[in-house]
Design a protein around this motif. Structure first.
Motif, PDB file in Angstrom:
ATOM      1  N   GLY A  98       5.699   3.635  -2.534  1.00 16.91           N
ATOM      2  CA  GLY A  98       4.934   2.824  -3.477  1.00 16.91           C
ATOM      3  C   GLY A  98       4.493   1.491  -2.887  1.00 16.91           C
ATOM      4  O   GLY A  98       3.366   1.041  -3.105  1.00 16.91           O
ATOM      5  N   ARG A  99       5.394   0.838  -2.126  1.00 12.58           N
ATOM      6  CA  ARG A  99       5.040  -0.452  -1.509  1.00 12.58           C
ATOM      7  C   ARG A  99       3.941  -0.279  -0.472  1.00 12.58           C
ATOM      8  O   ARG A  99       3.051  -1.130  -0.358  1.00 12.58           O
ATOM      9  CB  ARG A  99       6.276  -1.075  -0.863  1.00 12.58           C
ATOM     10  N   GLN A 100       3.989   0.806   0.286  1.00  8.80           N
ATOM     11  CA  GLN A 100       2.931   1.049   1.266  1.00  8.80           C
ATOM     12  C   GLN A 100       1.589   1.283   0.564  1.00  8.80           C
ATOM     13  O   GLN A 100       0.545   0.795   1.004  1.00  8.80           O
ATOM     14  CB  GLN A 100       3.286   2.243   2.148  1.00  8.80           C
ATOM     15  N   ALA A 101       1.629   2.033  -0.532  1.00  5.55           N
ATOM     16  CA  ALA A 101       0.404   2.299  -1.294  1.00  5.55           C
ATOM     17  C   ALA A 101      -0.191   1.000  -1.833  1.00  5.55           C
ATOM     18  O   ALA A 101      -1.415   0.781  -1.758  1.00  5.55           O
ATOM     19  CB  ALA A 101       0.694   3.267  -2.436  1.00  5.55           C
ATOM     20  N   ASP A 102       0.637   0.124  -2.364  1.00  8.42           N
ATOM     21  CA  ASP A 102       0.143  -1.135  -2.915  1.00  8.42           C
ATOM     22  C   ASP A 102      -0.412  -2.044  -1.822  1.00  8.42           C
ATOM     23  O   ASP A 102      -1.428  -2.727  -2.012  1.00  8.42           O
ATOM     24  CB  ASP A 102       1.261  -1.853  -3.677  1.00  8.42           C
ATOM     25  N   ALA A 103       0.248  -2.062  -0.651  1.00 11.15           N
ATOM     26  CA  ALA A 103      -0.238  -2.880   0.461  1.00 11.15           C
ATOM     27  C   ALA A 103      -1.600  -2.379   0.938  1.00 11.15           C
ATOM     28  O   ALA A 103      -2.513  -3.173   1.214  1.00 11.15           O
ATOM     29  CB  ALA A 103       0.763  -2.843   1.614  1.00 11.15           C
ATOM     30  N   LEU A 104      -1.756  -1.070   1.009  1.00 11.18           N
ATOM     31  CA  LEU A 104      -3.036  -0.508   1.439  1.00 11.18           C
ATOM     32  C   LEU A 104      -4.124  -0.787   0.407  1.00 11.18           C
ATOM     33  O   LEU A 104      -5.275  -1.086   0.765  1.00 11.18           O
ATOM     34  CB  LEU A 104      -2.873   0.998   1.644  1.00 11.18           C
ATOM     35  N   ALA A 105      -3.779  -0.730  -0.870  1.00 18.41           N
ATOM     36  CA  ALA A 105      -4.753  -1.033  -1.926  1.00 18.41           C
ATOM     37  C   ALA A 105      -5.221  -2.483  -1.832  1.00 18.41           C
ATOM     38  O   ALA A 105      -6.417  -2.784  -1.974  1.00 18.41           O
ATOM     39  CB  ALA A 105      -4.140  -0.760  -3.291  1.00 18.41           C
ATOM     40  N   ARG A 106      -4.296  -3.403  -1.589  1.00 17.28           N
ATOM     41  CA  ARG A 106      -4.670  -4.815  -1.461  1.00 17.28           C
ATOM     42  C   ARG A 106      -5.596  -5.019  -0.268  1.00 17.28           C
ATOM     43  O   ARG A 106      -6.571  -5.774  -0.354  1.00 17.28           O
ATOM     44  CB  ARG A 106      -3.417  -5.687  -1.299  1.00 17.28           C
ATOM     45  N   ARG A 107      -5.304  -4.340   0.823  1.00 11.99           N
ATOM     46  CA  ARG A 107      -6.143  -4.467   2.028  1.00 11.99           C
ATOM     47  C   ARG A 107      -7.549  -3.959   1.750  1.00 11.99           C
ATOM     48  O   ARG A 107      -8.540  -4.593   2.127  1.00 11.99           O
ATOM     49  CB  ARG A 107      -5.495  -3.656   3.166  1.00 11.99           C
ATOM     50  N   TYR A 108      -7.666  -2.812   1.095  1.00 12.15           N
ATOM     51  CA  TYR A 108      -8.987  -2.249   0.815  1.00 12.15           C
ATOM     52  C   TYR A 108      -9.758  -3.142  -0.159  1.00 12.15           C
ATOM     53  O   TYR A 108     -10.956  -3.360   0.008  1.00 12.15           O
ATOM     54  CB  TYR A 108      -8.856  -0.842   0.234  1.00 12.15           C
ATOM     55  N   ARG A 109      -9.067  -3.664  -1.144  1.00 18.50           N
ATOM     56  CA  ARG A 109      -9.734  -4.473  -2.171  1.00 18.50           C
ATOM     57  C   ARG A 109     -10.368  -5.722  -1.572  1.00 18.50           C
ATOM     58  O   ARG A 109     -11.380  -6.209  -2.073  1.00 18.50           O
ATOM     59  CB  ARG A 109      -8.721  -4.859  -3.253  1.00 18.50           C
ATOM     60  N   ARG A 110      -9.803  -6.230  -0.480  1.00 18.75           N
ATOM     61  CA  ARG A 110     -10.383  -7.410   0.163  1.00 18.75           C
ATOM     62  C   ARG A 110     -11.652  -7.073   0.931  1.00 18.75           C
ATOM     63  O   ARG A 110     -12.423  -7.965   1.276  1.00 18.75           O
ATOM     64  CB  ARG A 110      -9.361  -8.055   1.104  1.00 18.75           C
ATOM     65  N   LEU A 111     -11.855  -5.784   1.218  1.00 20.42           N
ATOM     66  CA  LEU A 111     -13.009  -5.369   2.005  1.00 20.42           C
ATOM     67  C   LEU A 111     -14.155  -4.839   1.166  1.00 20.42           C
ATOM     68  O   LEU A 111     -15.316  -4.975   1.529  1.00 20.42           O
ATOM     69  CB  LEU A 111     -12.594  -4.296   3.019  1.00 20.42           C
ATOM     70  N   SER A 112     -13.844  -4.212   0.047  1.00 20.72           N
ATOM     71  CA  SER A 112     -14.902  -3.598  -0.758  1.00 20.72           C
ATOM     72  C   SER A 112     -14.441  -3.420  -2.194  1.00 20.72           C
ATOM     73  O   SER A 112     -13.276  -3.128  -2.456  1.00 20.72           O
ATOM     74  CB  SER A 112     -15.277  -2.229  -0.172  1.00 20.72           C
ATOM     75  N   SER A 113     -15.382  -3.603  -3.103  1.00 19.43           N
ATOM     76  CA  SER A 113     -15.103  -3.358  -4.525  1.00 19.43           C
ATOM     77  C   SER A 113     -15.584  -1.972  -4.951  1.00 19.43           C
ATOM     78  O   SER A 113     -15.462  -1.605  -6.111  1.00 19.43           O
ATOM     79  CB  SER A 113     -15.797  -4.426  -5.375  1.00 19.43           C
ATOM     80  N   VAL A 114     -16.138  -1.217  -3.998  1.00 13.97           N
ATOM     81  CA  VAL A 114     -16.696   0.101  -4.291  1.00 13.97           C
ATOM     82  C   VAL A 114     -15.661   1.171  -3.950  1.00 13.97           C
ATOM     83  O   VAL A 114     -15.112   1.166  -2.846  1.00 13.97           O
ATOM     84  CB  VAL A 114     -17.986   0.337  -3.469  1.00 13.97           C
ATOM     85  N   PRO A 115     -15.359   2.090  -4.867  1.00 13.99           N
ATOM     86  CA  PRO A 115     -14.387   3.139  -4.546  1.00 13.99           C
ATOM     87  C   PRO A 115     -14.860   4.012  -3.395  1.00 13.99           C
ATOM     88  O   PRO A 115     -16.048   4.301  -3.266  1.00 13.99           O
ATOM     89  CB  PRO A 115     -14.276   3.941  -5.851  1.00 13.99           C
ATOM     90  N   GLY A 116     -13.938   4.407  -2.532  1.00 15.12           N
ATOM     91  CA  GLY A 116     -14.286   5.205  -1.371  1.00 15.12           C
ATOM     92  C   GLY A 116     -13.357   6.390  -1.203  1.00 15.12           C
ATOM     93  O   GLY A 116     -12.329   6.493  -1.881  1.00 15.12           O
ATOM     94  N   PRO A 117     -13.673   7.300  -0.282  1.00 12.52           N
ATOM     95  CA  PRO A 117     -12.812   8.457  -0.014  1.00 12.52           C
ATOM     96  C   PRO A 117     -11.507   8.025   0.659  1.00 12.52           C
ATOM     97  O   PRO A 117     -11.489   7.124   1.504  1.00 12.52           O
ATOM     98  CB  PRO A 117     -13.650   9.322   0.928  1.00 12.52           C
ATOM     99  N   LEU A 118     -10.430   8.707   0.290  1.00 18.08           N
ATOM    100  CA  LEU A 118      -9.109   8.465   0.859  1.00 18.08           C
ATOM    101  C   LEU A 118      -8.618   9.787   1.438  1.00 18.08           C
ATOM    102  O   LEU A 118      -8.538  10.791   0.722  1.00 18.08           O
ATOM    103  CB  LEU A 118      -8.163   7.954  -0.225  1.00 18.08           C
TER     104      LEU A 118
END
Length: 253
Positions: free
Chosen positions: A71-91
């Motif tokens: 869960g902590r890894q998922a949240d860290a990755l989400a924070r990183r992505y959110r700083r780069l783009s507000s548009v949902p992308g493929p995972l």
């Protein structure tokens, strides 16, 4: 690029606000390096591709004092992505990285447009000893280049952190993984290399069935790390799936 010790490799056009990025999530104890063949092919089609080393792993080892849970890894990755783009992308994720991806898609659904799970692990109800035995059985089916890359990454991450991450992943598989899959709202493609000894066909079809909009497909000529041994075929599957041609990419789960 590095952000607070969180190392991310970039391929294709640089990330920018308003442009979706495809994020590739590695498996337990590894780095994102084994995604390079797939990342290059996706980038060649014009995609922005981000390949992190998750916190606590490889070049991001110093980003966490001890091995973080799923869960902590998922949240860290989400924070990183959110700083780069507000548009949902493929995972896109492989192996135990599929647990991180499922947690991210369940917790942060606005960040994920499509989810691709390659050889999802770990299977609930299967002991750690049996899971390890499946990994050993898969090794001879993988390219030698991947085995040497993985051995180096395991050494960099460290055996103690790998063992701790494995315990976190087993707990997640026994508890949260299936719950997270059921909460995923993004269209999901579950891909299994036909020679995969770690993720069984029965299990991958169950994973696809747990997601409300999930499909499963086997990829001939590949094993657990299908994205590494068959990057062209994997890139084609992802391309069809993410442009809305999921009916051609697999069968309903």
């Amino acid at each position: 690029m590095t952000d607070l010790g969180f190392h991310v490799r970039g391929y294709g056009p640089p990330p920018r606000e308003g442009r979706p990025a495809t994020v590739l999530v590695h498996g337990l104890g590894l780095s994102g390096r084994y995604f390079a063949p797939l990342a290059r092919r996706l980038a060649a089609s014009g995609a922005t591709v981000l390949v992190p080393d998750l916190p606590g792993n490889a070049r991001s080892r110093a980003a966490a004092r001890r091995a973080p849970g799923v869960g902590r890894q998922a949240d860290a990755l989400a924070r990183r992505y959110r700083r780069l783009s507000s548009v949902p992308g493929p995972l896109v994720a492989n192996s135990v990285g599929c647990q991180v991806a499922a947690a991210l898609a369940a917790r942060h659904p606005h960040l994920v447009s499509h989810l691709v799970l390659i050889g999802p692990a770990l299977e609930p109800g299967v002991s750690g000893v049996r899971q390890f035995g499946r990994l050993v059985a898969d090794a001879p089916r993988e390219p030698l280049g991947l085995l040497s890359l993985a051995a180096f990454d395991y050494l960099v991450t460290g055996p103690l952190r790998c063992a701790a991450s494995f315990r976190h992943a087993l707990r997640d598989a026994a508890g949260s993984f299936e719950v997270n899959l059921a909460r995923v709202r993004a269209p999901t493609l579950v891909v299994r290399g036909a020679g995969d000894t770690i993720a069984s066909g029965t299990w991958t079809r169950r994973v696809a069935g747990l997601v409300p909009d999930g499909r499963a497909v086997d990829l001939p000529g590949a094993a657990h790390a299908a994205h590494y041994s068959a990057p062209d075929a994997m890139a084609a599957l992802i391309g069809k799936f993410t442009v809305g041609e999921a009916g051609e990419a697999g069968e309903p789960g």
